[in-house]
Write a protein that holds these residues in place. Structure first.
Motif, PDB file in Angstrom:
ATOM      1  N   TYR A 139      20.496  51.343  -0.752  1.00 37.77           N
ATOM      2  CA  TYR A 139      20.614  52.563  -1.538  1.00 37.77           C
ATOM      3  C   TYR A 139      19.788  52.472  -2.816  1.00 37.77           C
ATOM      4  N   LEU A 140      19.841  51.329  -3.487  1.00 38.12           N
ATOM      5  CA  LEU A 140      19.079  51.157  -4.729  1.00 38.12           C
ATOM      6  C   LEU A 140      17.577  51.225  -4.481  1.00 38.12           C
ATOM      7  N   ARG A 141      17.110  50.618  -3.379  1.00 42.90           N
ATOM      8  CA  ARG A 141      15.677  50.663  -3.070  1.00 42.90           C
ATOM      9  C   ARG A 141      15.228  52.097  -2.808  1.00 42.90           C
ATOM     10  N   LEU A 142      16.016  52.836  -2.044  1.00 48.35           N
ATOM     11  CA  LEU A 142      15.669  54.225  -1.754  1.00 48.35           C
ATOM     12  C   LEU A 142      15.778  55.085  -3.009  1.00 48.35           C
ATOM     13  N   TYR A 143      16.743  54.764  -3.871  1.00 50.09           N
ATOM     14  CA  TYR A 143      16.888  55.483  -5.141  1.00 50.09           C
ATOM     15  C   TYR A 143      15.642  55.295  -5.998  1.00 50.09           C
ATOM     16  N   ASP A 144      15.168  54.048  -6.069  1.00 55.74           N
ATOM     17  CA  ASP A 144      13.961  53.756  -6.848  1.00 55.74           C
ATOM     18  C   ASP A 144      12.770  54.537  -6.314  1.00 55.74           C
ATOM     19  N   LEU A 145      12.593  54.538  -4.998  1.00 52.37           N
ATOM     20  CA  LEU A 145      11.467  55.245  -4.390  1.00 52.37           C
ATOM     21  C   LEU A 145      11.550  56.742  -4.654  1.00 52.37           C
ATOM     22  N   ALA A 146      12.750  57.314  -4.501  1.00 54.10           N
ATOM     23  CA  ALA A 146      12.928  58.750  -4.735  1.00 54.10           C
ATOM     24  C   ALA A 146      12.680  59.099  -6.196  1.00 54.10           C
ATOM     25  N   LEU A 147      13.118  58.215  -7.100  1.00 55.85           N
ATOM     26  CA  LEU A 147      12.918  58.451  -8.527  1.00 55.85           C
ATOM     27  C   LEU A 147      11.438  58.397  -8.883  1.00 55.85           C
ATOM     28  N   GLN A 148      10.723  57.422  -8.351  1.00 59.62           N
ATOM     29  CA  GLN A 148       9.295  57.316  -8.621  1.00 59.62           C
ATOM     30  C   GLN A 148       8.538  58.522  -8.073  1.00 59.62           C
ATOM     31  N   TYR A 150       9.773  61.520  -7.689  1.00 60.76           N
ATOM     32  CA  TYR A 150      10.102  62.644  -8.574  1.00 60.76           C
ATOM     33  C   TYR A 150       9.255  62.596  -9.848  1.00 60.76           C
ATOM     34  N   LEU A 151       9.135  61.411 -10.441  1.00 63.83           N
ATOM     35  CA  LEU A 151       8.348  61.271 -11.662  1.00 63.83           C
ATOM     36  C   LEU A 151       6.886  61.568 -11.408  1.00 63.83           C
ATOM     37  N   LYS A 152       6.393  61.160 -10.236  1.00 60.72           N
ATOM     38  CA  LYS A 152       4.995  61.408  -9.892  1.00 60.72           C
ATOM     39  C   LYS A 152       4.723  62.899  -9.762  1.00 60.72           C
ATOM     40  N   GLU A 153       5.659  63.619  -9.129  1.00 60.77           N
ATOM     41  CA  GLU A 153       5.480  65.060  -8.925  1.00 60.77           C
ATOM     42  C   GLU A 153       5.575  65.836 -10.231  1.00 60.77           C
ATOM     43  N   ASN A 154       6.343  65.323 -11.187  1.00 60.49           N
ATOM     44  CA  ASN A 154       6.565  66.044 -12.434  1.00 60.49           C
ATOM     45  C   ASN A 154       5.768  65.491 -13.610  1.00 60.49           C
ATOM     46  N   GLN A 155       4.856  64.589 -13.334  1.00 64.38           N
ATOM     47  CA  GLN A 155       4.063  63.990 -14.401  1.00 64.38           C
ATOM     48  C   GLN A 155       2.963  64.951 -14.831  1.00 64.38           C
ATOM     49  N   GLU A 156       2.767  65.064 -16.141  1.00 64.71           N
ATOM     50  CA  GLU A 156       1.714  65.913 -16.678  1.00 64.71           C
ATOM     51  C   GLU A 156       0.357  65.297 -16.370  1.00 64.71           C
ATOM     52  N   SER A 185       4.778  58.689 -17.788  1.00 66.78           N
ATOM     53  CA  SER A 185       4.263  57.587 -16.989  1.00 66.78           C
ATOM     54  C   SER A 185       5.043  56.307 -17.226  1.00 66.78           C
ATOM     55  N   GLY A 186       5.747  56.224 -18.356  1.00 66.20           N
ATOM     56  CA  GLY A 186       6.509  55.014 -18.644  1.00 66.20           C
ATOM     57  C   GLY A 186       7.956  55.073 -18.262  1.00 66.20           C
ATOM     58  N   ILE A 187       8.413  56.242 -17.782  1.00 61.32           N
ATOM     59  CA  ILE A 187       9.832  56.385 -17.450  1.00 61.32           C
ATOM     60  C   ILE A 187      10.222  55.453 -16.332  1.00 61.32           C
ATOM     61  N   ALA A 188       9.379  55.368 -15.306  1.00 63.85           N
ATOM     62  CA  ALA A 188       9.725  54.532 -14.155  1.00 63.85           C
ATOM     63  C   ALA A 188       9.908  53.083 -14.573  1.00 63.85           C
ATOM     64  N   GLN A 189       9.068  52.619 -15.535  1.00 67.93           N
ATOM     65  CA  GLN A 189       9.161  51.226 -15.967  1.00 67.93           C
ATOM     66  C   GLN A 189      10.431  50.992 -16.792  1.00 67.93           C
ATOM     67  N   ASN A 190      10.870  52.018 -17.519  1.00 68.09           N
ATOM     68  CA  ASN A 190      12.033  51.841 -18.387  1.00 68.09           C
ATOM     69  C   ASN A 190      13.348  52.114 -17.675  1.00 68.09           C
ATOM     70  N   VAL A 191      13.371  53.145 -16.820  1.00 68.83           N
ATOM     71  CA  VAL A 191      14.623  53.570 -16.207  1.00 68.83           C
ATOM     72  C   VAL A 191      15.021  52.686 -15.044  1.00 68.83           C
ATOM     73  N   ILE A 192      14.071  52.366 -14.174  1.00 68.53           N
ATOM     74  CA  ILE A 192      14.399  51.644 -12.947  1.00 68.53           C
ATOM     75  C   ILE A 192      15.002  50.268 -13.221  1.00 68.53           C
ATOM     76  N   PRO A 193      14.439  49.443 -14.137  1.00 64.21           N
ATOM     77  CA  PRO A 193      15.103  48.170 -14.430  1.00 64.21           C
ATOM     78  C   PRO A 193      16.515  48.374 -14.967  1.00 64.21           C
ATOM     79  N   ALA A 194      16.719  49.445 -15.751  1.00 65.46           N
ATOM     80  CA  ALA A 194      18.065  49.708 -16.269  1.00 65.46           C
ATOM     81  C   ALA A 194      19.030  50.026 -15.139  1.00 65.46           C
ATOM     82  N   LEU A 195      18.551  50.756 -14.135  1.00 63.63           N
ATOM     83  CA  LEU A 195      19.399  51.058 -12.984  1.00 63.63           C
ATOM     84  C   LEU A 195      19.778  49.778 -12.254  1.00 63.63           C
ATOM     85  N   HIS A 196      18.797  48.904 -12.077  1.00 61.87           N
ATOM     86  CA  HIS A 196      19.073  47.620 -11.412  1.00 61.87           C
ATOM     87  C   HIS A 196      20.059  46.792 -12.210  1.00 61.87           C
TER      88      HIS A 196
END
Length: 217
Positions: A139-148, A150-156, A185-196
């Motif tokens: 679940y965590l691996r799929l969550y990370d992929l889905a989050l990334q 989402y961030l890619k689609e919504n990145q300016e 662009s830095g959200i994935a680096q900051n949020v994903i480790p916090a989720l883990h």
């Protein structure tokens, strides 16, 4: 048990004024805002599961596996074969999140096919009941992929100052665009480790709790 609403009895009273109707609406909204009778479905769970019904079920399963705000420990209390399980009959899904029995059968089948959940049949309160265990690492691996994703689609998009369009922007607008682009662009680096980190802490707590004997209620 699912009950059909009799829409024939839901006729609008034409004698009610607009002011009375709005006052009643505000009262209903106040009651609903103060009530815990809500169904929470996270959009990211829908993305993971692939459809709304399976995503709603996944959100409910995750809720019971996650630590509660009051105790910081998982809400699950049924321990079998060294794991904690959510005991839920197919008929109970309607009361939990308004999923019909047929929808529940299909949704649990899809989640099991994805290996997101494991199901076993045990006795619970004297009745044969399906028990569900969430595959937290997957679940965590799929969550990370889905989050990334989402961030890619919504990145300016990156700002190219050489383009004529930028000449019409003020310097403050250009700086603001750069800030939001860099921040996203830095959200994935900051949020994903916090989720883990949160997941690992919850998992360690769950493992520690599972060493104690859990009695069925």
């Amino acid at each position: 048990m699912r009950k059909k609403i009799d829409f024939a009895q839901a006729k609008v009273n034409q004698d009610v004024s607009d002011d009375e109707a709005y006052a009643q609406f505000e009262r209903i909204m106040a009651i609903r805002c103060a009530s815990d009778d809500k169904i929470r479905t996270d959009r990211i769970d829908v993305d993971i599961a692939g459809d709304l019904i399976a995503g709603t079920m996944l959100s409910c399963i995750f809720y019971w596996h996650a630590p509660s705000k009051e105790t910081g420990k998982t809400r699950l209390r049924v321990k079998k074969q060294g794991k904690l399980w959510l005991a839920v009959d197919r008929k109970e899904w309607w009361d939990r999140c308004r999923i019909t029995e047929r929808q529940a059968d299909r949704a649990i089948k899809e989640l099991r096919k994805m290996r997101l959940v494991e199901t076993k049949v045990f006795k619970f309160k004297g009745l044969t009941t399906v028990h569900i265990h969430l595959n937290i690492p997957l679940y965590l691996r799929l969550y990370d992929l889905a989050l990334q994703e989402y961030l890619k689609e919504n990145q300016e998009p990156a700002i190219d100052e050489s383009e004529p369009e930028d000449e019409e922007l003020t310097q403050d607008a250009i700086v603001e665009k750069r800030f939001y682009t860099k921040r996203n662009s830095g959200i994935a680096q900051n949020v994903i480790p916090a989720l883990h980190k949160t997941s690992n802490a919850s998992t360690e707590s769950t493992i520690q709790d599972s060493t104690t004997e859990v009695s069925l209620k």
